[in-house]
Enzyme design. Sequence first.
Site, PDB file in Angstrom:
ATOM      1  N   ARG A 173      94.289  -1.699   3.151  1.00 59.57           N
ATOM      2  CA  ARG A 173      94.384   0.063   3.179  1.00 59.57           C
ATOM      3  C   ARG A 173      95.591   0.621   4.097  1.00 59.57           C
ATOM      4  O   ARG A 173      96.292   1.575   3.853  1.00 59.57           O
ATOM      5  CB  ARG A 173      92.797   0.209   3.718  1.00 59.57           C
ATOM      6  CG  ARG A 173      92.981   1.968   4.035  1.00 59.57           C
ATOM      7  CD  ARG A 173      91.682   2.387   4.947  1.00 59.57           C
ATOM      8  NE  ARG A 173      90.446   1.845   4.249  1.00 59.57           N
ATOM      9  CZ  ARG A 173      89.436   2.177   5.145  1.00 59.57           C
ATOM     10  NH1 ARG A 173      89.212   2.221   6.480  1.00 59.57           N
ATOM     11  NH2 ARG A 173      88.091   1.814   4.409  1.00 59.57           N
ATOM     12  N   TYR A 174      95.581  -0.069   5.154  1.00 60.96           N
ATOM     13  CA  TYR A 174      96.904   0.221   6.095  1.00 60.96           C
ATOM     14  C   TYR A 174      97.746  -0.629   5.726  1.00 60.96           C
ATOM     15  O   TYR A 174      97.739  -1.825   5.372  1.00 60.96           O
ATOM     16  CB  TYR A 174      96.258   0.101   7.703  1.00 60.96           C
ATOM     17  CG  TYR A 174      95.266   0.986   7.968  1.00 60.96           C
ATOM     18  CD1 TYR A 174      95.471   2.412   8.159  1.00 60.96           C
ATOM     19  CD2 TYR A 174      93.972   0.476   8.164  1.00 60.96           C
ATOM     20  CE1 TYR A 174      94.307   3.240   8.538  1.00 60.96           C
ATOM     21  CE2 TYR A 174      92.949   1.237   8.639  1.00 60.96           C
ATOM     22  CZ  TYR A 174      93.064   2.438   8.864  1.00 60.96           C
ATOM     23  OH  TYR A 174      92.062   3.354   9.208  1.00 60.96           O
ATOM     24  N   ARG A 180      97.635  -3.840   8.197  1.00 60.27           N
ATOM     25  CA  ARG A 180      96.457  -4.715   8.163  1.00 60.27           C
ATOM     26  C   ARG A 180      95.712  -4.959   7.014  1.00 60.27           C
ATOM     27  O   ARG A 180      95.686  -4.015   5.911  1.00 60.27           O
ATOM     28  CB  ARG A 180      95.566  -3.971   9.125  1.00 60.27           C
ATOM     29  CG  ARG A 180      95.869  -3.979  10.649  1.00 60.27           C
ATOM     30  CD  ARG A 180      95.269  -2.703  11.430  1.00 60.27           C
ATOM     31  NE  ARG A 180      96.094  -1.579  11.124  1.00 60.27           N
ATOM     32  CZ  ARG A 180      95.874  -0.426  11.653  1.00 60.27           C
ATOM     33  NH1 ARG A 180      94.860  -0.203  12.027  1.00 60.27           N
ATOM     34  NH2 ARG A 180      96.440   0.606  11.359  1.00 60.27           N
ATOM     35  N   CYS A 184      75.080 -13.531   5.628  1.00 57.31           N
ATOM     36  CA  CYS A 184      74.770 -13.181   7.078  1.00 57.31           C
ATOM     37  C   CYS A 184      73.503 -13.804   7.496  1.00 57.31           C
ATOM     38  O   CYS A 184      72.531 -13.898   6.805  1.00 57.31           O
ATOM     39  CB  CYS A 184      74.599 -11.797   7.124  1.00 57.31           C
ATOM     40  SG  CYS A 184      76.068 -10.922   7.070  1.00 57.31           S
ATOM     41  N   CYS A 221      71.436  -6.811   8.529  1.00 58.63           N
ATOM     42  CA  CYS A 221      71.144  -5.427   9.365  1.00 58.63           C
ATOM     43  C   CYS A 221      70.928  -4.280   8.277  1.00 58.63           C
ATOM     44  O   CYS A 221      71.629  -4.123   7.474  1.00 58.63           O
ATOM     45  CB  CYS A 221      72.335  -5.263  10.276  1.00 58.63           C
ATOM     46  SG  CYS A 221      73.021  -6.757  10.904  1.00 58.63           S
ATOM     47  N   CYS A 250      73.788  -1.916   7.687  1.00 65.89           N
ATOM     48  CA  CYS A 250      75.283  -2.609   7.400  1.00 65.89           C
ATOM     49  C   CYS A 250      76.149  -1.583   6.238  1.00 65.89           C
ATOM     50  O   CYS A 250      75.696  -1.014   5.384  1.00 65.89           O
ATOM     51  CB  CYS A 250      75.108  -3.924   6.607  1.00 65.89           C
ATOM     52  SG  CYS A 250      76.386  -4.725   6.038  1.00 65.89           S
ATOM     53  N   ARG A 252      78.455  -2.401   4.454  1.00 61.45           N
ATOM     54  CA  ARG A 252      78.842  -3.056   3.447  1.00 61.45           C
ATOM     55  C   ARG A 252      77.436  -3.636   2.629  1.00 61.45           C
ATOM     56  O   ARG A 252      77.625  -5.053   2.252  1.00 61.45           O
ATOM     57  CB  ARG A 252      79.769  -4.380   3.530  1.00 61.45           C
ATOM     58  CG  ARG A 252      80.919  -4.594   2.893  1.00 61.45           C
ATOM     59  CD  ARG A 252      81.869  -5.575   3.196  1.00 61.45           C
ATOM     60  NE  ARG A 252      82.838  -4.719   4.015  1.00 61.45           N
ATOM     61  CZ  ARG A 252      83.545  -5.047   5.261  1.00 61.45           C
ATOM     62  NH1 ARG A 252      83.345  -6.300   5.564  1.00 61.45           N
ATOM     63  NH2 ARG A 252      84.477  -4.432   5.954  1.00 61.45           N
ATOM     64  N   ASP A 311      78.218   5.140   8.646  1.00 58.22           N
ATOM     65  CA  ASP A 311      78.841   5.132   7.254  1.00 58.22           C
ATOM     66  C   ASP A 311      78.026   5.903   6.023  1.00 58.22           C
ATOM     67  O   ASP A 311      76.866   5.535   5.930  1.00 58.22           O
ATOM     68  CB  ASP A 311      79.870   4.228   6.786  1.00 58.22           C
ATOM     69  CG  ASP A 311      80.639   3.729   7.740  1.00 58.22           C
ATOM     70  OD1 ASP A 311      81.549   4.672   8.548  1.00 58.22           O
ATOM     71  OD2 ASP A 311      81.001   2.677   7.813  1.00 58.22           O
ATOM     72  N   ASP A 321      85.032   6.903   9.890  1.00 56.96           N
ATOM     73  CA  ASP A 321      85.833   6.472   8.859  1.00 56.96           C
ATOM     74  C   ASP A 321      85.766   7.319   7.723  1.00 56.96           C
ATOM     75  O   ASP A 321      84.692   7.746   7.147  1.00 56.96           O
ATOM     76  CB  ASP A 321      85.315   5.201   8.515  1.00 56.96           C
ATOM     77  CG  ASP A 321      86.096   4.056   7.797  1.00 56.96           C
ATOM     78  OD1 ASP A 321      87.375   4.585   7.581  1.00 56.96           O
ATOM     79  OD2 ASP A 321      85.920   2.774   7.865  1.00 56.96           O
ATOM     80  N   LYS A 378      90.330   5.702   9.384  1.00 58.60           N
ATOM     81  CA  LYS A 378      89.726   6.157  10.479  1.00 58.60           C
ATOM     82  C   LYS A 378      90.151   7.382  11.302  1.00 58.60           C
ATOM     83  O   LYS A 378      91.321   7.168  11.705  1.00 58.60           O
ATOM     84  CB  LYS A 378      89.207   4.857  11.445  1.00 58.60           C
ATOM     85  CG  LYS A 378      88.471   3.700  10.802  1.00 58.60           C
ATOM     86  CD  LYS A 378      88.322   2.367  11.730  1.00 58.60           C
ATOM     87  CE  LYS A 378      87.501   1.398  10.851  1.00 58.60           C
ATOM     88  NZ  LYS A 378      88.519   0.698   9.749  1.00 58.60           N
TER      89      LYS A 378
HETATM   90  C1  LIG Z   1      88.515  -0.519   9.958  1.00 57.86           C
HETATM   91  C2  LIG Z   1      89.609  -1.246   8.924  1.00 57.86           C
HETATM   92  C3  LIG Z   1      90.645  -1.456   9.444  1.00 57.86           C
HETATM   93  C4  LIG Z   1      91.060  -1.830  10.879  1.00 57.86           C
HETATM   94  O1  LIG Z   1      91.328  -0.548  11.717  1.00 57.86           O
HETATM   95  P1  LIG Z   1      91.356  -0.799  13.074  1.00 57.86           P
HETATM   96  O2  LIG Z   1      91.535   0.832  13.637  1.00 57.86           O
HETATM   97  O3  LIG Z   1      92.803  -1.385  13.495  1.00 57.86           O
HETATM   98  O4  LIG Z   1      90.452  -1.319  13.922  1.00 57.86           O
HETATM   99  C5  LIG Z   1      91.533  -2.104   8.627  1.00 57.86           C
HETATM  100  N1  LIG Z   1      91.570  -2.257   6.944  1.00 57.86           N
HETATM  101  C6  LIG Z   1      90.361  -1.623   6.688  1.00 57.86           C
HETATM  102  C7  LIG Z   1      90.106  -1.778   5.333  1.00 57.86           C
HETATM  103  C8  LIG Z   1      89.446  -1.017   7.674  1.00 57.86           C
HETATM  104  O5  LIG Z   1      88.000  -0.803   7.128  1.00 57.86           O
HETATM  105  S1  SF4 Z   2      76.432  -5.484   9.924  1.00 54.76           S
HETATM  106 FE1  SF4 Z   2      76.508  -6.233   7.788  1.00 54.76          FE
HETATM  107  S2  SF4 Z   2      77.881  -7.777   7.615  1.00 54.76           S
HETATM  108 FE2  SF4 Z   2      77.516  -7.461   9.660  1.00 54.76          FE
HETATM  109  S3  SF4 Z   2      76.291  -9.106  10.202  1.00 54.76           S
HETATM  110 FE3  SF4 Z   2      74.892  -7.204   9.674  1.00 54.76          FE
HETATM  111  S4  SF4 Z   2      74.566  -7.635   7.607  1.00 54.76           S
HETATM  112 FE4  SF4 Z   2      76.185  -8.877   7.980  1.00 54.76          FE
END
Ligand SMILES: *Cc1c(COP(=O)(O)O)cnc(C)c1O
Ligand code: SF4
Length: 393
Positions: free
Chosen positions: A118-119, A122, A131, A135, A138, A140, A300, A337, A344
Site C-alpha cells: 500500500r505504502y 512498507r 490464530c 478475536c 478482528c 481481517r 474498522d 484506517d 491511516k
Molecule cells: C497499517 C499498515 C501499514 C503500516 O502502517 P504504519 O503507520 O507504519 O504502522 C503498512 N501497510 C499496510 C497495508 C497497513 O495496513
Molecule cells: S486480531 Fe485477528 S489476526 Fe490478530 S490474533 Fe486476533 S484473530 Fe488473529
Amino acid sequence: MRVLKKDYWKRFPQWADVSKWDWEDWRWQIRNRIKSLSQLEKILGTDLSTVKKVEKVFRTGTTPYYLSLVSDISDMNNPILKQIIPSCQEIDPQIQSKGSLDPFKEEVMSPVKGLTHRYPDRVLFRVTTFCSVYCRHCMRKRIFLEEERANRYEEYIRMIEYIRNNPTIKEVLISGGDPLTLPNKKLEFILEHLSRIEHVEIIRIGTRELVVNPYRFFDDGLLELLDRYDKLWIVTHFNHPDEVTDVVKKAVRNILSTGTPVLNQTVLLKGINDDPYIIEDLMRNLLQVKIKPYYLFYCDPTKGVMHFRTEIKKGVEILEHLRGRVSGMGIPVYAVDLPGGLGKVPLNPDYIAEETEEYIVFRNYQGKTVKIEKPNFDIINNYHNKGLEDLCL
Ligand SMILES: *Cc1c(COP(=O)(O)O)cnc(C)c1O
Ligand code: SF4
C-alpha cells in the site's frame, strides 16, 4: 499490572491437574486450545446455544491462558469473554450490511498472494490464517472463513522474491493470522531471507501471542531468533488492562533482552474499552511492563465486526483525557484506517483556540488558554540570510 496467583489456572476444574511445566509451554497452550463453543460451555458452565450458529460462519477459539484471565466466568460482560465469545450481531444482516470482508483492499493491492503493498516503503507480509485466539473484533475476519493453514515455503519464496526486486521497500510487516504461532523453523526461514535483503531496514512482527499466549516468549529457540535478527520490532495488541499480567511482564523482559523493542496497538471497542478511564489504565499498565503504546485504532468497518464500532470522536475524547494525566510516553496516536486502502489518518484533539496574523491562542489540557505571539520573521530572516561574520551588523 495484574499479578496472577501461584498456580492460578487450578481454580478451573478442567485444568486442576495441569502441571506448571505443561501450562507454561506455549505449544501445550496451542494444542489444548478451546476450539468450539461446546467445549467453552463446559468450562464456563454457561449455556451458549444461542450463539452457536455464529460459529458456523466465523470460527471461535481461545488459549487456556487467555480464558484463565477471566476473573468471574459467570459475567458475560467480562472484557476478555467479549473478545472470545461470538455475538449474534456478527451475522445480523442489518448490523453488518455496510461492512466489507476486505475494507482496505488488502487482497486487491496485492502484487503476489500474501503480500499487500500500500505504502511505497512498507509491505504487509501475511504468513498464516491461523490464530491461537480468534478475536471477535478482528479486522481481517475474512481469514476466519478460510481453512487454518500456514503458507507453504514456495509461497514465502515468491513473496520474498518480490521484496528483493523492489528496493523502495524499507520495511516488512509480518502479520497473519498470528505469525508467532508458526514453528521456529518456519519463522527462521522467513527472517533469514528477509534480513539478508539489504534494502529491508525494519522487520516488524505483528502478534497477539504476547496477550493470549505469553509463554511463547519463554521459548529459547524463539528468543535466539529475536537475538540473531537485529532488524526486528514487535507490535502487539492489548485492548484491556485485565490482559496485562506479570507473566506478560516476564515475557516482555525476555523480548527486550534480545534488543527487540515492543510496541502496542489497541482497537477502540464498544462495550470493551470505549472509556477514557479504561484506556488510561491500559496505557499505564503497558508502560509498567515496558511496552510503548503506538496506535489506538478506530474499529474498522469489517463485515462481522460492525457492532464493535463507537463514535469516531470517542477516540479524540479519550486522547484529551489522557493528555496531562498520563506520561506522554503512554499516549498513542489515534488513527482511522481509510477504506479502499487509502492509508491511516491520525486524529488529534484541537489545542489551537484561535489564530491571527500576530498570535495563536492555545488551550491546555485543563482548558486554560494562553496567547503566544508569532515570531517577527521580517527582522529574523534578515539575520538568517547573512553570514556569521556580519551577524551583529
Ligand atoms: C497499517 C499498515 C501499514 C503500516 O502502517 P504504519 O503507520 O507504519 O504502522 C503498512 N501497510 C499496510 C497495508 C497497513 O495496513
Ligand atoms: S486480531 Fe485477528 S489476526 Fe490478530 S490474533 Fe486476533 S484473530 Fe488473529
